[in-house]
Design a protein around this motif. Structure first.
Motif, PDB file in Angstrom:
ATOM      1  N   GLY A   1       0.824  -1.207   0.000  1.00 48.61           N
ATOM      2  CA  GLY A   1       0.000   0.000   0.000  1.00 48.61           C
ATOM      3  C   GLY A   1       0.859   1.257   0.000  1.00 48.61           C
ATOM      4  N   GLU A   2       0.410   2.258  -0.775  1.00 42.14           N
ATOM      5  CA  GLU A   2       1.146   3.522  -0.877  1.00 42.14           C
ATOM      6  C   GLU A   2       0.180   4.654  -1.212  1.00 42.14           C
ATOM      7  OE1 GLU A   2       5.192   1.726  -3.036  1.00 42.14           O
ATOM      8  OE2 GLU A   2       4.241   3.536  -3.761  1.00 42.14           O
ATOM      9  N   SER A   3       0.730   5.836  -1.294  1.00 40.92           N
ATOM     10  CA  SER A   3      -0.015   6.980  -1.808  1.00 40.92           C
ATOM     11  C   SER A   3       0.363   7.166  -3.268  1.00 40.92           C
ATOM     12  CB  SER A   3       0.330   8.249  -1.020  1.00 40.92           C
ATOM     13  OG  SER A   3      -0.098   8.130   0.315  1.00 40.92           O
ATOM     14  N   VAL A   4      -0.647   7.248  -4.144  1.00 41.13           N
ATOM     15  CA  VAL A   4      -0.402   7.399  -5.584  1.00 41.13           C
ATOM     16  C   VAL A   4      -1.357   8.441  -6.154  1.00 41.13           C
ATOM     17  CG1 VAL A   4       0.429   5.044  -5.913  1.00 41.13           C
ATOM     18  CG2 VAL A   4      -2.002   5.548  -6.201  1.00 41.13           C
ATOM     19  N   GLN A   5      -1.032   8.897  -7.354  1.00 37.65           N
ATOM     20  CA  GLN A   5      -1.898   9.830  -8.059  1.00 37.65           C
ATOM     21  C   GLN A   5      -2.998   9.064  -8.789  1.00 37.65           C
ATOM     22  OE1 GLN A   5      -1.731  13.110  -8.097  1.00 37.65           O
ATOM     23  NE2 GLN A   5       0.380  13.733  -7.696  1.00 37.65           N
ATOM     24  N   SER A   6      -4.096   9.738  -9.007  1.00 35.40           N
ATOM     25  CA  SER A   6      -5.186   9.158  -9.789  1.00 35.40           C
ATOM     26  C   SER A   6      -4.658   8.693 -11.152  1.00 35.40           C
ATOM     27  CB  SER A   6      -6.275  10.207  -9.980  1.00 35.40           C
ATOM     28  OG  SER A   6      -7.355   9.681 -10.692  1.00 35.40           O
ATOM     29  N   GLY A   7      -5.093   7.496 -11.564  1.00 32.86           N
ATOM     30  CA  GLY A   7      -4.619   6.909 -12.812  1.00 32.86           C
ATOM     31  C   GLY A   7      -3.399   6.027 -12.651  1.00 32.86           C
ATOM     32  N   GLY A   8      -2.822   6.029 -11.484  1.00 30.36           N
ATOM     33  CA  GLY A   8      -1.639   5.233 -11.220  1.00 30.36           C
ATOM     34  C   GLY A   8      -1.953   3.782 -10.929  1.00 30.36           C
ATOM     35  N   SER A   9      -0.914   3.013 -10.649  1.00 27.73           N
ATOM     36  CA  SER A   9      -1.049   1.579 -10.395  1.00 27.73           C
ATOM     37  C   SER A   9      -0.329   1.205  -9.105  1.00 27.73           C
ATOM     38  CB  SER A   9      -0.446   0.777 -11.546  1.00 27.73           C
ATOM     39  OG  SER A   9      -1.132   1.017 -12.753  1.00 27.73           O
ATOM     40  N   LEU A  10      -0.833   0.145  -8.481  1.00 29.53           N
ATOM     41  CA  LEU A  10      -0.196  -0.452  -7.309  1.00 29.53           C
ATOM     42  C   LEU A  10      -0.402  -1.946  -7.360  1.00 29.53           C
ATOM     43  CD1 LEU A  10      -1.178   1.779  -4.231  1.00 29.53           C
ATOM     44  CD2 LEU A  10       1.104   1.494  -5.212  1.00 29.53           C
ATOM     45  N   ARG A  11       0.517  -2.658  -6.719  1.00 26.82           N
ATOM     46  CA  ARG A  11       0.371  -4.101  -6.578  1.00 26.82           C
ATOM     47  C   ARG A  11       0.444  -4.437  -5.101  1.00 26.82           C
ATOM     48  NH1 ARG A  11       0.660  -8.386 -10.013  1.00 26.82           N
ATOM     49  NH2 ARG A  11       1.232 -10.418  -9.141  1.00 26.82           N
ATOM     50  N   LEU A  12      -0.632  -4.987  -4.580  1.00 31.96           N
ATOM     51  CA  LEU A  12      -0.668  -5.433  -3.193  1.00 31.96           C
ATOM     52  C   LEU A  12      -0.302  -6.909  -3.124  1.00 31.96           C
ATOM     53  CD1 LEU A  12      -3.969  -3.758  -1.933  1.00 31.96           C
ATOM     54  CD2 LEU A  12      -1.659  -2.795  -2.078  1.00 31.96           C
ATOM     55  N   SER A  13       0.399  -7.266  -2.056  1.00 34.93           N
ATOM     56  CA  SER A  13       0.784  -8.656  -1.845  1.00 34.93           C
ATOM     57  C   SER A  13       0.325  -9.120  -0.472  1.00 34.93           C
ATOM     58  CB  SER A  13       2.303  -8.806  -1.952  1.00 34.93           C
ATOM     59  OG  SER A  13       2.758  -8.458  -3.239  1.00 34.93           O
ATOM     60  N   CYS A  14       0.081 -10.417  -0.377  1.00 31.59           N
ATOM     61  CA  CYS A  14      -0.330 -11.012   0.892  1.00 31.59           C
ATOM     62  C   CYS A  14       0.423 -12.328   1.049  1.00 31.59           C
ATOM     63  CB  CYS A  14      -1.829 -11.259   0.887  1.00 31.59           C
ATOM     64  SG  CYS A  14      -2.456 -12.163   2.329  1.00 31.59           S
ATOM     65  N   ALA A  15       1.157 -12.447   2.144  1.00 33.34           N
ATOM     66  CA  ALA A  15       1.885 -13.674   2.458  1.00 33.34           C
ATOM     67  C   ALA A  15       1.078 -14.465   3.479  1.00 33.34           C
ATOM     68  CB  ALA A  15       3.261 -13.341   3.007  1.00 33.34           C
ATOM     69  N   ALA A  16       0.814 -15.731   3.151  1.00 36.05           N
ATOM     70  CA  ALA A  16       0.016 -16.585   4.018  1.00 36.05           C
ATOM     71  C   ALA A  16       0.883 -17.658   4.663  1.00 36.05           C
ATOM     72  CB  ALA A  16      -1.096 -17.251   3.211  1.00 36.05           C
ATOM     73  N   SER A  17       0.519 -18.028   5.897  1.00 36.32           N
ATOM     74  CA  SER A  17       1.239 -19.097   6.587  1.00 36.32           C
ATOM     75  C   SER A  17       0.317 -19.738   7.614  1.00 36.32           C
ATOM     76  CB  SER A  17       2.500 -18.549   7.275  1.00 36.32           C
ATOM     77  OG  SER A  17       2.152 -17.590   8.260  1.00 36.32           O
ATOM     78  N   GLY A  18       0.684 -20.954   8.023  1.00 33.57           N
ATOM     79  CA  GLY A  18      -0.044 -21.610   9.092  1.00 33.57           C
ATOM     80  C   GLY A  18      -1.290 -22.363   8.694  1.00 33.57           C
ATOM     81  N   PHE A  19      -1.540 -22.493   7.382  1.00 33.50           N
ATOM     82  CA  PHE A  19      -2.695 -23.275   6.922  1.00 33.50           C
ATOM     83  C   PHE A  19      -2.439 -23.722   5.486  1.00 33.50           C
ATOM     84  CE2 PHE A  19      -4.770 -20.185   4.069  1.00 33.50           C
ATOM     85  CZ  PHE A  19      -4.192 -18.987   4.484  1.00 33.50           C
ATOM     86  N   ALA A  20      -3.277 -24.642   5.016  1.00 32.85           N
ATOM     87  CA  ALA A  20      -3.130 -25.194   3.665  1.00 32.85           C
ATOM     88  C   ALA A  20      -3.706 -24.218   2.646  1.00 32.85           C
ATOM     89  CB  ALA A  20      -3.830 -26.540   3.586  1.00 32.85           C
ATOM     90  N   PHE A  21      -2.911 -23.249   2.275  1.00 32.32           N
ATOM     91  CA  PHE A  21      -3.340 -22.132   1.426  1.00 32.32           C
ATOM     92  C   PHE A  21      -4.034 -22.602   0.143  1.00 32.32           C
ATOM     93  CE2 PHE A  21      -3.037 -17.844  -0.180  1.00 32.32           C
ATOM     94  CZ  PHE A  21      -2.753 -17.961  -1.530  1.00 32.32           C
ATOM     95  N   GLU A  22      -3.521 -23.634  -0.466  1.00 31.91           N
ATOM     96  CA  GLU A  22      -4.007 -24.021  -1.792  1.00 31.91           C
ATOM     97  C   GLU A  22      -5.454 -24.482  -1.801  1.00 31.91           C
ATOM     98  OE1 GLU A  22      -1.687 -25.504  -0.005  1.00 31.91           O
ATOM     99  OE2 GLU A  22      -1.636 -27.676  -0.310  1.00 31.91           O
ATOM    100  N   TYR A  23      -6.019 -24.790  -0.642  1.00 34.90           N
ATOM    101  CA  TYR A  23      -7.380 -25.317  -0.596  1.00 34.90           C
ATOM    102  C   TYR A  23      -8.450 -24.260  -0.306  1.00 34.90           C
ATOM    103  CZ  TYR A  23      -5.022 -29.824  -0.377  1.00 34.90           C
ATOM    104  OH  TYR A  23      -4.237 -30.915  -0.642  1.00 34.90           O
ATOM    105  N   TYR A  24      -8.029 -23.026  -0.016  1.00 34.11           N
ATOM    106  CA  TYR A  24      -8.977 -22.013   0.434  1.00 34.11           C
ATOM    107  C   TYR A  24      -9.260 -20.939  -0.606  1.00 34.11           C
ATOM    108  CZ  TYR A  24      -8.800 -23.611   5.275  1.00 34.11           C
ATOM    109  OH  TYR A  24      -8.912 -24.343   6.430  1.00 34.11           O
TER     110      TYR A  24
END
Length: 125
Positions: free
Chosen positions: A9-32
């Motif tokens: 997350g960041e501050s950007v100007q209108s028309g811009g792009s961002l990529r959010l990421s989420c790191a998961a742990s502690g469960f079987a991610f592939e099944y959810y």
């Protein structure tokens, strides 16, 4: 113990792009079913995009054609590519896991039970 950690997350100007990421742990991610949600001050948390265990996505109408949700099951990672950002996209964005693997993957906040701490996105005009 299931855990989700967002970043990007960041501050950007209108028309811009961002990529959010989420790191998961502690469960079987592939099944959810996994999802991205957002919340602005004074508003209810809303579903932005979800993706099922096979990689099929669903989007709320306001972000269709602008946002793309993806997952990498080998890396236990979830992403949200956001293009053509608008001021109304400003919010705290949360990564979440559905309560159960047996639920139908859908844009329903009440079906999600594991949440990250959030990452702030601010879009200025």
């Amino acid at each position: 113990q299931p855990q989700l950690t967002e970043s990007g997350g960041e501050s950007v100007q209108s028309g811009g792009s961002l990529r959010l990421s989420c790191a998961a742990s502690g469960f079987a991610f592939e099944y959810y079913c996994m999802g991205w949600f957002r919340q602005s001050p004074g508003k209810e948390r809303e579903a932005v995009a979800v993706i099922d265990d096979d990689g099929a996505p669903s989007y709320t109408e306001s972000v269709k054609a602008r946002f793309t949700i993806t997952r990498d099951n080998a890396k236990n990672a979830l992403s949200l590519q956001m293009n053509d950002l608008k001021p109304e996209d400003s919010a705290m964005y949360f990564c979440a896991r559905m309560h159960r693997t047996t639920y139908s993957c859908q844009l329903d906040v009440t079906k999600f039970g594991v949440w990250g701490q959030g990452t702030q996105v601010t879009v200025s005009s």
